[in-house]
Design a protein around this motif. Sequence first.
Motif, PDB file in Angstrom:
ATOM      1  N   ASN A  15       0.827  -1.205   0.000  1.00 27.53           N
ATOM      2  CA  ASN A  15       0.000   0.000   0.000  1.00 27.53           C
ATOM      3  C   ASN A  15       0.864   1.259   0.000  1.00 27.53           C
ATOM      4  N   PRO A  16       0.597   2.237  -0.904  1.00 24.38           N
ATOM      5  CA  PRO A  16       1.421   3.449  -0.946  1.00 24.38           C
ATOM      6  C   PRO A  16       1.452   4.167   0.404  1.00 24.38           C
ATOM      7  N   VAL A  17       2.594   4.766   0.729  1.00 24.63           N
ATOM      8  CA  VAL A  17       2.749   5.507   1.982  1.00 24.63           C
ATOM      9  C   VAL A  17       2.201   6.917   1.785  1.00 24.63           C
ATOM     10  N   PRO A  18       1.193   7.311   2.551  1.00 26.19           N
ATOM     11  CA  PRO A  18       0.623   8.656   2.408  1.00 26.19           C
ATOM     12  C   PRO A  18       1.605   9.738   2.850  1.00 26.19           C
ATOM     13  N   ASP A  19       1.281  10.970   2.522  1.00 19.84           N
ATOM     14  CA  ASP A  19       2.025  12.134   3.023  1.00 19.84           C
ATOM     15  C   ASP A  19       1.432  12.486   4.380  1.00 19.84           C
ATOM     16  N   TYR A  20       2.030  11.983   5.435  1.00 26.46           N
ATOM     17  CA  TYR A  20       1.462  12.178   6.764  1.00 26.46           C
ATOM     18  C   TYR A  20       1.552  13.624   7.226  1.00 26.46           C
TER      19      TYR A  20
END
Length: 471
Positions: free
Chosen positions: A243-248
Amino acid sequence: MADALHYLELTALAARLKARDISALDVTRAQLDRIDAMDRDLGSYVHVMAETAIAEAKAADAEIAQGRYRGPLHGVPIAVKDLFWTKGIPTAAGTTLHRDFRPSEDATVVRRLKDAGAVILGKLQLTEGAYSDHHPLVTPPKNPWNAGYWPGISSSGSAVATAAGLCFGSLGSDTGGSVRWPSAANGLTGLKPSWGRVSRHGAFELAATLDHVGPIGRSAADAGALLGVIAGHDPNDPTSVFNPVPDYLAAAAQDVQGLRIGVDAAWNSDDVDVATQRVLADAIDAFRALGAGIVDVRFPDVMQAISDWTPNCAVEAAVAHEATYPARKDEYGPMLASLIEAGRALSALDYQKILLRRLALRGHVTALFETIDLLLIPVHPFPPVTLAMIQTLGEQPDLIAKLQRYTCPFDMTGHPTITLPGGASADGLPIAFQLVAADLDEATLVRAGAAFQRATSWHRRHPSLVSRRQH
C-alpha cells in the motif's frame, strides 16, 4: 542552547535545520551533553553512539548547505529501541543473552532513518525480549515525571528519552501495548501503525503476527514525520504491505471537519476511573468543537481477545526463541521464560482456535469502520500507574486484563492507533487517550491528532528535571 532546544518538536527543529538557523552538529552536541548530564539517573540509553552521531550531524550540515535536503528528519537527532539491529553496535533486545550480538546490517527501519539523514544518538533500553518485565540484571528506566511511577513497557527507554529531551523522537515496538503504555505514561504521542505498514526485518521478534514497529514523538506531526520515513514495503519482509505511503505531514495540516468519531460510552466507562473519563469527555468536546461528528457505537466484546493474547504471544515467542530456549534457559529472566514455557505447552488445537477467534474479531472491527472514521477510547482504565501497583500485577490477573483491555485487541486485529496526551492526574502526571482507525489509515490518525493538538496544549507539557540535574 540545550535548554532552548531540547523540548522542541521534531518538526519545529526540522524547519530550523532546513533554514540553517541552527546546525545539526550544535544540536547533536547539545543532546549528547544532556544525555551525559541526565541519563545516569534516568537509564534510558543502553548505548550512546556519540562518535557516529557527530559524523552524521556533520554530514547533514554539509548536505543541507549544498541544497541537498533529504526531508524532515535530515539532521534531527533521534534514537531507537535496542531491538532494532544497528550495524556493528551491540543489540541486546533487553536480554543478557544477546549482549554481545553485533549485527552485520541495519534493520530496515534503521537504514531508512539513516537514508533520510537522521542522526542516530543511540540505542534505548527495553524490557527483556520486549515482553512484560526488565531482565533482573537490567536497571529499568525511570519515569522523568516521577520516579515512583511506571515508565511503561516495553518501549520504556524510548519514551523516557523522548519525554526527558534526550532525543527528538524515537522508535519503539508494540505487541500488546508497548508503544501506547510508555507514550501515555510519559506524556507523548505514540503511533502504532497497522500490522505490515512497517517492515520488521532486523527487529528481534517477540510474537511475529502481533509485533508492530512504530514511532514515539512529542506531537502527531512528529509521529507522522517518523512514520513517513520508516513505512513502506520491504522485500526483506514479505509481510510488509505494498500500500502506498501517504504524506502524513500533509494529513497533519488538515482539519477534522466531517470526520465521524465513534464512542462506545459503555466500554469507555466500565470500571474506568473518573480522571480518565474526564479526559475522554474533554477530548470528545474538543473534537466536536473542531467539527467532527460524534457517533454512538457498540464495540465488540474483547474479553476473549484479552484472554487469548497471552497464549497467542506465548506460542510465537517460543518459536522466536527456539534457537536459545531451553538450551540457554538459565540466561532468561523469569517472566520471559514462563511465557515461552506456556507457549511450548499449548496444543495446536487450542492455538488454531485462537487464530480463528482473532480473524472473527478483526472482521467485526473492520465492519465497524464502515460506519465511522475513528474510534475514541482510553489507553488503560486507571490513572497513572505507580511502580508499587505494577509490582503486584503477577498476583492480580484482573488488573493485567484491565491494563490490556484497550491495547492488545488492536494488536490482535492489526488496526492502527495513536496515543495522545489529553489531561493530567491530581498529582500532575499525564493521562492519555487513543484514537483507532481503519486498517492502513494512519493518515487519519495523524490528521485528527494534529488537529486536537492545535486546539489543546497537553502535548507541550514536559517533566521538570531540575532536581535530577543538580544531583
